[in-house]
Design a protein around this motif. Sequence first.
Motif, PDB file in Angstrom:
ATOM      1  N   LYS A   1      -2.116  11.403 -12.870  1.00 49.93           N
ATOM      2  CA  LYS A   1      -2.194  11.745 -11.447  1.00 49.93           C
ATOM      3  C   LYS A   1      -0.895  11.297 -10.783  1.00 49.93           C
ATOM      4  O   LYS A   1      -0.362  10.232 -11.103  1.00 49.93           O
ATOM      5  CB  LYS A   1      -3.372  11.039 -10.779  1.00 49.93           C
ATOM      6  N   ILE A   2      -0.403  12.108  -9.860  1.00 48.23           N
ATOM      7  CA  ILE A   2       0.815  11.762  -9.135  1.00 48.23           C
ATOM      8  C   ILE A   2       0.663  12.167  -7.676  1.00 48.23           C
ATOM      9  O   ILE A   2       0.101  13.218  -7.371  1.00 48.23           O
ATOM     10  CB  ILE A   2       2.048  12.416  -9.782  1.00 48.23           C
ATOM     11  N   ARG A   3       1.126  11.291  -6.817  1.00 51.50           N
ATOM     12  CA  ARG A   3       1.097  11.544  -5.376  1.00 51.50           C
ATOM     13  C   ARG A   3       2.425  11.049  -4.816  1.00 51.50           C
ATOM     14  O   ARG A   3       2.754   9.874  -4.959  1.00 51.50           O
ATOM     15  CB  ARG A   3      -0.076  10.799  -4.740  1.00 51.50           C
ATOM     16  N   ILE A   4       3.174  11.916  -4.197  1.00 45.28           N
ATOM     17  CA  ILE A   4       4.499  11.586  -3.682  1.00 45.28           C
ATOM     18  C   ILE A   4       4.408  11.414  -2.167  1.00 45.28           C
ATOM     19  O   ILE A   4       3.867  12.272  -1.471  1.00 45.28           O
ATOM     20  CB  ILE A   4       5.517  12.692  -4.033  1.00 45.28           C
ATOM     21  N   SER A   5       4.959  10.318  -1.684  1.00 42.04           N
ATOM     22  CA  SER A   5       4.905  10.024  -0.252  1.00 42.04           C
ATOM     23  C   SER A   5       6.103  10.644   0.476  1.00 42.04           C
ATOM     24  O   SER A   5       7.112  10.995  -0.135  1.00 42.04           O
ATOM     25  CB  SER A   5       4.892   8.507  -0.026  1.00 42.04           C
ATOM     26  N   GLU A   6       5.984  10.718   1.787  1.00 39.06           N
ATOM     27  CA  GLU A   6       7.091  11.193   2.612  1.00 39.06           C
ATOM     28  C   GLU A   6       8.290  10.256   2.471  1.00 39.06           C
ATOM     29  O   GLU A   6       9.441  10.705   2.479  1.00 39.06           O
ATOM     30  CB  GLU A   6       6.654  11.313   4.067  1.00 39.06           C
ATOM     31  N   THR A   7       8.035   8.970   2.315  1.00 35.91           N
ATOM     32  CA  THR A   7       9.111   8.004   2.119  1.00 35.91           C
ATOM     33  C   THR A   7       9.845   8.265   0.806  1.00 35.91           C
ATOM     34  O   THR A   7      11.078   8.192   0.748  1.00 35.91           O
ATOM     35  CB  THR A   7       8.560   6.559   2.145  1.00 35.91           C
ATOM     36  N   ASP A   8       9.083   8.577  -0.258  1.00 34.62           N
ATOM     37  CA  ASP A   8       9.706   8.908  -1.544  1.00 34.62           C
ATOM     38  C   ASP A   8      10.654  10.089  -1.395  1.00 34.62           C
ATOM     39  O   ASP A   8      11.771  10.080  -1.912  1.00 34.62           O
ATOM     40  CB  ASP A   8       8.649   9.252  -2.598  1.00 34.62           C
TER      41      ASP A   8
END
Length: 139
Positions: A14-21
């Motif tokens: 599972k992967i979730r990318i943040s706006e900060t990333d």
Amino acid sequence: MNKWKKGLKTPVEKIRISETDVANYCTFIGESSALYKDKAYAIKCGYEGIPLPYTYASLFWQKLSIPWLANDDPVILVEQNFSYDFPLICGITYDISMELTNVRRIREQLFLYHTLTVLLDGIKQMTMKTTLLYEEQPT
């Protein structure tokens, strides 16, 4: 030892990318578009939120355990391409996995062909095809 066999697959992660990333990535690559910084602007442009830059998926390799590339032997990126069915959006959790789709030997060099697949609720969002050159070290 032949540890490279066509059809090898990684477990799904599972992967979730943040706006900060994404903001950090854009700073690193010199991308200054508001599309990757301003959620309201991204929505105005037709996205569900801030999209990931097209090449961001190249970082997904870091999230996977790839047993056939587990040692420190050098590899060279030969080719990489991205095919999007849907844009990837910050804050959404995706399933990613990698498959070794082909292995080609030319003298002492191995060309390793990989396909990374990104799914959302079982629906393919994008694929990334990568060819690596692996030069076997003499024993």
